[in-house]
Scaffold this active site. Structure first.
Site, PDB file in Angstrom:
ATOM      1  CD  GLN A 151       0.615   2.070   4.862  1.00 56.66           C
ATOM      2  OE1 GLN A 151      -0.179   2.373   5.751  1.00 56.66           O
ATOM      3  NE2 GLN A 151       0.647   2.678   3.691  1.00 56.66           N
ATOM      4  CG  PHE A 152       1.537   0.518  11.178  1.00 62.71           C
ATOM      5  CD1 PHE A 152       2.268   1.215  12.125  1.00 62.71           C
ATOM      6  CD2 PHE A 152       0.875   1.237  10.188  1.00 62.71           C
ATOM      7  CE1 PHE A 152       2.344   2.602  12.090  1.00 62.71           C
ATOM      8  CE2 PHE A 152       0.938   2.616  10.142  1.00 62.71           C
ATOM      9  CZ  PHE A 152       1.674   3.312  11.096  1.00 62.71           C
ATOM     10  CG  ASP A 195       0.322  -3.113  15.061  1.00 60.55           C
ATOM     11  OD1 ASP A 195       0.153  -3.098  16.278  1.00 60.55           O
ATOM     12  OD2 ASP A 195       1.257  -2.511  14.501  1.00 60.55           O
ATOM     13  CG  PHE A 196      -1.902  -3.174   9.392  1.00 64.05           C
ATOM     14  CD1 PHE A 196      -2.537  -2.877  10.585  1.00 64.05           C
ATOM     15  CD2 PHE A 196      -1.559  -2.137   8.545  1.00 64.05           C
ATOM     16  CE1 PHE A 196      -2.833  -1.567  10.935  1.00 64.05           C
ATOM     17  CE2 PHE A 196      -1.864  -0.825   8.890  1.00 64.05           C
ATOM     18  CZ  PHE A 196      -2.499  -0.532  10.083  1.00 64.05           C
ATOM     19  CB  ILE A 197       1.226  -9.508  10.433  1.00 63.31           C
ATOM     20  CG1 ILE A 197       1.753 -10.734   9.693  1.00 63.31           C
ATOM     21  CG2 ILE A 197       1.052  -9.819  11.909  1.00 63.31           C
ATOM     22  CD1 ILE A 197       3.148 -11.137  10.135  1.00 63.31           C
ATOM     23  CD  GLU A 228      -3.395  -4.651   5.543  1.00 61.30           C
ATOM     24  OE1 GLU A 228      -3.022  -3.457   5.484  1.00 61.30           O
ATOM     25  OE2 GLU A 228      -4.591  -4.994   5.604  1.00 61.30           O
ATOM     26  CD  GLU A 252      -2.413  -1.379   2.724  1.00 65.82           C
ATOM     27  OE1 GLU A 252      -2.297  -0.445   3.540  1.00 65.82           O
ATOM     28  OE2 GLU A 252      -2.984  -2.450   2.999  1.00 65.82           O
ATOM     29  CG  HIS A 293      -1.542   1.878  13.987  1.00 65.82           C
ATOM     30  ND1 HIS A 293      -2.801   1.942  14.524  1.00 65.82           N
ATOM     31  CD2 HIS A 293      -1.688   1.944  12.641  1.00 65.82           C
ATOM     32  CE1 HIS A 293      -3.690   2.059  13.543  1.00 65.82           C
ATOM     33  NE2 HIS A 293      -3.040   2.059  12.391  1.00 65.82           N
TER      34      HIS A 293
END
Length: 327
Positions: free
Chosen positions: A82-83, A85-87, A60, A29, A129
């Protein structure tokens, strides 16, 4: 040799990889015109075009799924989340697909892909985040996990990750992006699975990961003024883990502190501690191993509370002084 930032080292490694191997491409992104969430891909789409530096939808799971599929067909994708956490949104693609395909296909298929992501606290970005979730990935057979603590390691290990035949999770700490050090202008690789002794010492070993390496080095400088010699060991890669270097240092100092920013509960600090505790070296230790890690709370947005929720330089200094006092 010139001094550059961690962020520039990552950008340079990506640039060199794109230039040297047409199978390498980036996806994520805002990685094109915007240059990525933190600027790691700045200028690369203009240089290599939209096919090599691909903007993706805000999904994601789609990013990870596309990376897995492309890797299986012979490409070498480098995906950016990007972060870290988004995994959580991409767990099936990474845990059940990328990590398992080589094994389930009897070695006839491989997934040479890299997931780059920014992790950790320190920016006031709050609970969704600011997490350090690398231990999740270290728990999964089939994934390699890298956590560079400085610019030199970041460039060399990112090249190694891109060239590896396995899926690699590459964690970059947000607070390290602006830190600088000497980095060769030419391409180089560092071995995956080899720890590094960042500072030699005699009294206590601290095994630290990610941002905690920098904090450990800062603590070591303070402690040196009080004639306490701290040896700082940076695993650099969590999987595979260089146990030999860790055990060698523990045997040398006979006192060990383990420090990670991630939540202490069920964290990677427990694995590092177990490596020593389950070895013969545990019988040589002069003091029980001390673990430092994040508090078992969602990460606060307020900066003062955020600092209280994670180990700081003073946390290390006090732990070491207490250890020396107790024997």
């Amino acid at each position: 040799m010139r001094s550059i930032s961690y962020l520039d080292a990552v950008n340079e490694a990506l640039d060199e990889a794109l230039k040297s191997d047409p199978k390498v491409f980036l996806l994520g992104e805002d990685i094109g015109v915007y240059g990525g969430g933190f600027g790691a891909t700045h200028g690369l789409q203009k240089k290599y075009g939209a096919e090599r530096v691909r903007e993706t939808p805000i999904s994601e799971s789609a990013i990870a799924g596309a990376a897995v599929g492309a890797a299986m067909t012979g490409m070498r994708p480098v995906m950016e989340l990007q972060f870290s956490d988004f995994i959580t949104v991409a767990m099936d693609q990474l845990v059940n697909q990328a990590a398992k395909i080589h094994y389930m296909y009897g070695g006839k298929a491989s997934v040479p892909m890299v997931m780059r992501t920014a992790a950790g606290s320190g920016t006031g970005a709050a609970a969704q985040h600011s997490q350090s979730l690398e231990n999740w990935m270290a728990h999964i057979p089939g994934l390699k996990v890298i956590q560079p603590s400085n610019a030199y390691d970041a460039k060399g290990l990112l090249h190694a990750a891109i060239e590896d035949e396995n899926p690699v999770m590459f964690y970059e700490h947000k607070l390290l992006y602006k830190t600088e050090m000497d980095v060769p202008a030419s391409k180089y690789t560092l071995p995956i699975g080899k720890a590094d002794v960042k500072r030699e010492g005699n009294d206590i070993t601290i095994v630290a990961t990610g941002i905690m390496v920098k904090k450990a080095l800062d603590a070591a400088a303070i402690l040196a003024e009080e004639d306490i010699s701290l040896e700082v060991v940076d695993p650099r890669t969590l999987v595979p883990l260089d146990k030999e270097t860790i055990l060698s240092s523990a045997s040398k100092t006979k006192r060990v502190v383990v420090a990670t920013e991630a939540v202490k509960n069920s964290g990677f600090s427990a694995e590092l501690t177990a490596v020593i505790a389950e070895s013969q070296i545990s019988q040589q230790l002069l003091h029980p191993i001390v673990r430092l890690g994040g508090e078992f709370v969602p990460m606060p947005a307020q900066r003062v509370l955020e600092e209280q929720a994670t180990p700081q330089v003073e946390t290390i200094v006090q732990a070491v002084k207490q250890m020396m006092k107790e024997g």
